[in-house]
Design a protein around this motif. Sequence first.
Motif, PDB file in Angstrom:
ATOM      1  N   VAL A 277       0.917  -1.053  -0.004  1.00 36.12           N
ATOM      2  CA  VAL A 277      -0.082   0.121   0.024  1.00 36.12           C
ATOM      3  C   VAL A 277       0.865   1.176   0.049  1.00 36.12           C
ATOM      4  O   VAL A 277       1.695   1.309   0.830  1.00 36.12           O
ATOM      5  CB  VAL A 277      -0.957   0.077   1.168  1.00 36.12           C
ATOM      6  N   TYR A 278       0.686   2.175  -1.058  1.00 33.05           N
ATOM      7  CA  TYR A 278       1.523   3.115  -1.028  1.00 33.05           C
ATOM      8  C   TYR A 278       0.592   4.616  -0.682  1.00 33.05           C
ATOM      9  O   TYR A 278      -0.536   4.618  -1.143  1.00 33.05           O
ATOM     10  CB  TYR A 278       1.959   3.350  -2.751  1.00 33.05           C
ATOM     11  N   GLY A 279       1.329   5.457   0.053  1.00 38.12           N
ATOM     12  CA  GLY A 279       0.827   6.820   0.174  1.00 38.12           C
ATOM     13  C   GLY A 279       1.936   7.855   0.461  1.00 38.12           C
ATOM     14  O   GLY A 279       3.210   7.526   0.408  1.00 38.12           O
ATOM     15  N   ALA A 280       1.626   8.987   0.156  1.00 37.48           N
ATOM     16  CA  ALA A 280       2.646  10.040   0.130  1.00 37.48           C
ATOM     17  C   ALA A 280       1.798  11.460   0.312  1.00 37.48           C
ATOM     18  O   ALA A 280       0.645  11.616   0.074  1.00 37.48           O
ATOM     19  CB  ALA A 280       3.498  10.115  -1.527  1.00 37.48           C
ATOM     20  N   GLY A 281       2.572  12.373   0.655  1.00 35.14           N
ATOM     21  CA  GLY A 281       2.228  13.756   0.591  1.00 35.14           C
ATOM     22  C   GLY A 281       1.595  14.217   1.880  1.00 35.14           C
ATOM     23  O   GLY A 281       1.722  13.628   3.141  1.00 35.14           O
ATOM     24  N   LEU A 282       0.964  15.241   1.750  1.00 32.20           N
ATOM     25  CA  LEU A 282       0.316  16.013   3.016  1.00 32.20           C
ATOM     26  C   LEU A 282      -0.865  15.109   3.825  1.00 32.20           C
ATOM     27  O   LEU A 282      -0.808  15.256   4.934  1.00 32.20           O
ATOM     28  CB  LEU A 282      -0.489  17.350   2.401  1.00 32.20           C
TER      29      LEU A 282
ATOM     30  N   GLY B 212       0.253  -2.607  -6.379  1.00 31.40           N
ATOM     31  CA  GLY B 212      -0.110  -2.235  -4.992  1.00 31.40           C
ATOM     32  C   GLY B 212      -1.214  -1.605  -5.230  1.00 31.40           C
ATOM     33  O   GLY B 212      -1.827  -1.035  -6.279  1.00 31.40           O
ATOM     34  N   VAL B 213      -1.663  -0.902  -4.204  1.00 30.77           N
ATOM     35  CA  VAL B 213      -2.622  -0.126  -3.875  1.00 30.77           C
ATOM     36  C   VAL B 213      -2.009   1.466  -3.688  1.00 30.77           C
ATOM     37  O   VAL B 213      -1.373   1.491  -2.621  1.00 30.77           O
ATOM     38  CB  VAL B 213      -3.726  -0.312  -2.795  1.00 30.77           C
ATOM     39  N   PHE B 214      -2.561   2.397  -4.449  1.00 33.19           N
ATOM     40  CA  PHE B 214      -1.839   3.637  -4.332  1.00 33.19           C
ATOM     41  C   PHE B 214      -3.097   4.656  -3.864  1.00 33.19           C
ATOM     42  O   PHE B 214      -3.871   5.053  -4.330  1.00 33.19           O
ATOM     43  CB  PHE B 214      -1.452   4.268  -5.475  1.00 33.19           C
ATOM     44  N   VAL B 215      -2.885   5.081  -2.785  1.00 34.92           N
ATOM     45  CA  VAL B 215      -3.788   5.982  -2.007  1.00 34.92           C
ATOM     46  C   VAL B 215      -3.113   7.407  -2.090  1.00 34.92           C
ATOM     47  O   VAL B 215      -2.347   7.856  -1.189  1.00 34.92           O
ATOM     48  CB  VAL B 215      -4.160   5.503  -0.606  1.00 34.92           C
ATOM     49  N   LEU B 216      -3.396   8.190  -2.982  1.00 35.82           N
ATOM     50  CA  LEU B 216      -2.677   9.547  -3.417  1.00 35.82           C
ATOM     51  C   LEU B 216      -3.555  10.545  -3.726  1.00 35.82           C
ATOM     52  O   LEU B 216      -4.787  10.545  -4.094  1.00 35.82           O
ATOM     53  CB  LEU B 216      -1.768   9.152  -4.595  1.00 35.82           C
ATOM     54  N   SER B 217      -3.213  11.981  -3.161  1.00 32.87           N
ATOM     55  CA  SER B 217      -4.032  13.160  -3.418  1.00 32.87           C
ATOM     56  C   SER B 217      -3.323  13.434  -4.843  1.00 32.87           C
ATOM     57  O   SER B 217      -2.226  13.226  -5.160  1.00 32.87           O
ATOM     58  CB  SER B 217      -3.631  14.068  -2.468  1.00 32.87           C
ATOM     59  N   SER B 218      -4.098  14.387  -5.675  1.00 32.31           N
ATOM     60  CA  SER B 218      -5.391  14.730  -5.163  1.00 32.31           C
ATOM     61  C   SER B 218      -6.672  13.846  -5.574  1.00 32.31           C
ATOM     62  O   SER B 218      -6.574  13.157  -6.558  1.00 32.31           O
ATOM     63  CB  SER B 218      -5.796  16.295  -6.049  1.00 32.31           C
ATOM     64  N   GLY B 219      -7.879  14.215  -5.062  1.00 26.60           N
ATOM     65  CA  GLY B 219      -9.008  13.224  -5.095  1.00 26.60           C
ATOM     66  C   GLY B 219      -9.490  13.603  -6.538  1.00 26.60           C
ATOM     67  O   GLY B 219     -10.279  12.808  -7.159  1.00 26.60           O
ATOM     68  N   MET B 220      -9.203  14.902  -7.047  1.00 30.35           N
ATOM     69  CA  MET B 220      -9.661  15.087  -8.444  1.00 30.35           C
ATOM     70  C   MET B 220      -8.762  15.065  -9.581  1.00 30.35           C
ATOM     71  O   MET B 220      -8.973  15.491 -10.551  1.00 30.35           O
ATOM     72  CB  MET B 220     -10.333  16.735  -8.621  1.00 30.35           C
ATOM     73  N   LEU B 221      -7.558  14.389  -9.314  1.00 28.33           N
ATOM     74  CA  LEU B 221      -6.560  14.167 -10.240  1.00 28.33           C
ATOM     75  C   LEU B 221      -5.988  15.270 -10.952  1.00 28.33           C
ATOM     76  O   LEU B 221      -5.792  15.353 -12.178  1.00 28.33           O
ATOM     77  CB  LEU B 221      -7.217  13.267 -11.319  1.00 28.33           C
ATOM     78  N   VAL B 222      -6.038  16.530 -10.001  1.00 33.87           N
ATOM     79  CA  VAL B 222      -5.249  17.799 -10.530  1.00 33.87           C
ATOM     80  C   VAL B 222      -3.906  17.734 -11.009  1.00 33.87           C
ATOM     81  O   VAL B 222      -3.299  16.763 -10.786  1.00 33.87           O
ATOM     82  CB  VAL B 222      -5.497  18.656  -9.301  1.00 33.87           C
ATOM     83  N   GLU B 223      -3.605  18.391 -11.981  1.00 34.93           N
ATOM     84  CA  GLU B 223      -2.462  18.432 -12.598  1.00 34.93           C
ATOM     85  C   GLU B 223      -1.300  18.532 -11.734  1.00 34.93           C
ATOM     86  O   GLU B 223      -1.370  19.125 -10.808  1.00 34.93           O
ATOM     87  CB  GLU B 223      -2.184  19.417 -13.559  1.00 34.93           C
ATOM     88  N   ARG B 224      -0.325  17.721 -11.873  1.00 34.93           N
ATOM     89  CA  ARG B 224       1.140  17.840 -11.058  1.00 34.93           C
ATOM     90  C   ARG B 224       0.924  17.308  -9.643  1.00 34.93           C
ATOM     91  O   ARG B 224       1.870  17.640  -8.930  1.00 34.93           O
ATOM     92  CB  ARG B 224       1.714  19.245 -10.848  1.00 34.93           C
TER      93      ARG B 224
END
Length: 453
Positions: free
Chosen positions: A269-274, A321-333
Amino acid sequence: MKITDLNREGGIGSNSMLVEAGSYNFVVDAGLHPKMTGKEAMPDFDHIGDREIDFVIVTHCHLDHIGSLPVLLARHPKARVFMSLPSQMLVERMLHNSCNVMKRQKEEKRIPEYPLFTHEDIDGIAGRFEPLKYKQPLQLNRNGEALTITLYQAGHVAGAGGFQIEHGGKTVFFTGDVLFDDQRVLNGARFPKAKKFDAMVIETTRGETERTEGTTRESEVKRLLKKVGETIRRGGSVLIPVFALGRMQELLTLLNDARKDGRLPRCPVYGAGLGLDIADYFDHITKRTQLISYTRKVTKELRLKRPPRKLVPGKEPGEPGVFVLSSGMLVERTPSYQLASTILGSSRNAICFVGYCDPDTPGGRLLETKPGQTFLFDVLDYQCPVLAEVDRYEMSGHADREEILEFALAAEPKSIVLTHGDPGAREWFSQALEAADHPVNVIDPEPLKAVEI
């Protein structure tokens, strides 16, 4: 009482309202529009003019509600700032992150006015944040004129609050962003029941969203976990785009529970960021209050991995794996946007949206793209056919339209002001309210034009 929408564009964006009640002037929220940049992303604070703002109420800590708060408070140095205790614990971290993002955008997009505020500005206003306890009225008095504020738990995200204003013998209720369903880490709204209000201000986010009959939050969680399991078992990867505040911590908890009880196979399970940083804040909130249930134990048990630093469009990550990443709206960059470009072109993968997606964001556009059609990752100058499974799961942090309608009509207000919704969403609420047995004056305010309630 007069209410003015300070959001220049209306709809959902730089959320902020000026409220005039007798001699009191106050502002509800001070956001930044997520699809705009520079000063145009802010509410029109110039419209406040020479009015002295007595206080600001922060309903919750999403940036479309707090992103311009330092700018507003710099203009009104005497204004008090009220919010819930969890929001007080989160707001500085969210604003510091926003400042970092603006500094980066200043270079990348050459926006001369960024950042709109500095880290020092945030530190300078932190002492003005005053926490309110839910359901405990705060009464203000000035020259014999009383105004009472009562905050109520609103679900949605940690710290979110709807509130009641009592002034001049009238009672007005503001829902803020609300979710009535309980989540895994947060109870749903605990609004006053069987109480009458003279007027209400309600959110309308999901006014255009009709929930499929028989669909519940629990059934959608079950459907999501089934899809994740199927994808992992066939050797694919799952991307779950999430908002850093609220959605990420909820999804990490659900995934951890499902792995422990055998509903999901063991996989990275992958996570990153704020969102991971905020998880630590959630741990502190859990220890200080009974309002949420999230601890560092979740991230430790998941043994979260960081996604690869260099993601190449069209080239899948080395280990699925499972990637739990922001942003929720797939915003650029953002991490979710980058990761989506690596897995969208393979049929063994899946992208699972679990929250609201603005139609004009990459996430919204992807949801409208049919399988096999080409999708463009504009800022990456990359396009590929949509071969991965792409689906939406009704796990929004906003209440269904029927739930808000039922709550509003039960209070039998004389007037209802519509906020926080696209034109179609507001139109649904207007028609539904006007068709109700209880007569109500429905007001869909134009930006920067005061309405009387």
